[in-house]
Enzyme design. Structure first.
Site, mmCIF file in Angstrom:
data_model
loop_
_atom_site.group_PDB
_atom_site.id
_atom_site.type_symbol
_atom_site.label_atom_id
_atom_site.label_comp_id
_atom_site.label_asym_id
_atom_site.label_seq_id
_atom_site.Cartn_x
_atom_site.Cartn_y
_atom_site.Cartn_z
ATOM 1 N N ASP A 185 0.829 -1.099 -0.171
ATOM 2 C CA ASP A 185 -0.103 0.077 0.131
ATOM 3 C C ASP A 185 0.829 1.308 0.029
ATOM 4 O OD1 ASP A 185 -2.008 1.901 0.443
ATOM 5 O OD2 ASP A 185 -2.277 1.436 2.416
ATOM 6 N N ASP A 209 0.697 5.153 -0.166
ATOM 7 C CA ASP A 209 -0.277 6.136 0.091
ATOM 8 C C ASP A 209 0.518 7.539 -0.140
ATOM 9 O OD1 ASP A 209 -2.196 7.948 0.875
ATOM 10 O OD2 ASP A 209 -3.301 6.704 2.286
ATOM 11 N N ASP A 242 3.144 1.241 3.536
ATOM 12 C CA ASP A 242 2.508 0.935 4.725
ATOM 13 C C ASP A 242 2.613 -0.302 5.045
ATOM 14 O OD1 ASP A 242 0.910 0.546 7.212
ATOM 15 O OD2 ASP A 242 -0.816 1.933 6.338
#
Ligand SMILES: [Zn+2]
Length: 312
Positions: free
Chosen positions: A95, A97, A262
């Site tokens: 992930d 972001d 993450d």
């Protein structure tokens, strides 16, 4: 783009007029029965969890009736997803972001994204994708625009049962110092590539060092990068920079690189992840499966129609 929150009316318009069953990715539909679904109905969190759907038509009916604020599915498969019983493996997920990137060249405040940092997130995704394919032999890898960044989701059957995922995370982000920095390929090559990616974007504000040291490192930036690319072991031999500073500098970049992804999402197989085709209502963008990452532009392909029709 102002990335404003979607209203209840806009969510209804989206699910009634724009959302299509065919936009739910094939890798979700093929084992839909084994996934847990979770819904946030009002922007206050995923309070409606442990739902299961036997097929995509039933899921479609649910969406059209409820036009939820946000929709997630589990990265894991279960024989009884409603109880999360009998775990049958999990996708390997990364992930990235844009709002959480520590080093970015834009002026975004913490928690915000813009075109520039979304592009920088995409550059990170491209590097990690290449490592997953070339070094780890991943074959079934899907890319998703999450609404504020990107997800890489691998569903190769050899990957699904893996329980320890933190080493893969260190590998693809280049966040652990290799014993030998200048091996031609394998991990040291990943480390150098990720090092350059981060260092190239760093400016004065990203260094916790004294002004003299920071200035030296920044004025030598191009030199350091080209030496690294050319396998020069003395790439950090700079006047006024001692061994301790060299070590602190490498550690700084490793620490930044460990935050590119993450880690909790990769390591925790109980996670739920935003479902491609659904709306990220907080920023009024679509979460979409990406067919061609090189040409993908979130501001063209992930903006719902209702945003173009807004009057204010
Ligand atoms: Zn930004």
């Amino acid at each position: 783009m102002d990335f404003k929150e979607a209203s209840l009316r806009e969510r209804r318009i989206y699910y009634h007029e724009e959302w299509k069953e065919k936009d739910v990715p094939e890798f979700i539909i093929e084992r839909i029965k084994e996934r847990e679904f979770a819904f946030d109905h009002d922007g206050n969190g995923y309070n409606d969890r442990y739902k299961g759907f036997d097929n995509v038509n039933l899921f479609s009916d649910f969406l059209i009736k409820n036009f939820p604020y946000a929709v997630c599915t589990s990265v894991s498969y279960y024989s009884k997803p409603k109880n999360r019983e009998d775990w049958k493996g999990a996708e390997l997920v990364f992930d990235i972001d844009a709002k959480d990137l520590i080093v970015k060249t834009c002026e975004c405040k913490a928690g915000y994204v813009c075109e520039k940092c979304l592009f920088e997130a995409k550059e990170i995704v491209l590097q990690i994708r290449d490592t997953l394919i070339s070094d780890l032999g991943i074959k079934r890898l899907f890319l998703v625009y999450s609404g504020r960044g990107y997800h890489l989701r691998a569903v190769d059957k050899e990957i699904l049962p893996l329980e320890r995922r933190s080493e893969i995370l260190e590998y693809v982000t280049g966040s652990k110092r290799p014993k030998e920095l200048f091996l031609f390929n394998s991990y040291p090559a990943v480390y150098r590539k990720m090092f350059i990616l981060t260092f190239a974007k760093m400016t004065e504000k990203d260094f916790p060092f004294t002004k003299n040291i920071t200035d030296s490192l920044l004025s030598e930036k191009e030199n350091i990068i080209s030496k690294l690319k050319a396998y020069h072991v003395d790439f950090l031999t700079i006047k006024g920079i001692g061994d301790k500073t060299k070590n602190d500098f490498l550690s700084l970049i490793e620490q930044i690189n460990s935050s590119l992804v993450d880690g909790k999402v990769t390591v925790d197989v109980k996670r739920i992840l935003r479902l491609p085709s659904t709306l990220h209502s907080k920023v009024s963008m679509k979460c979409v499966e990406i067919k061609n990452i090189e040409t993908f532009d979130p501001l063209k392909q992930a903006v719902p129609q209702f945003v173009h029709e807004r009057k204010d």
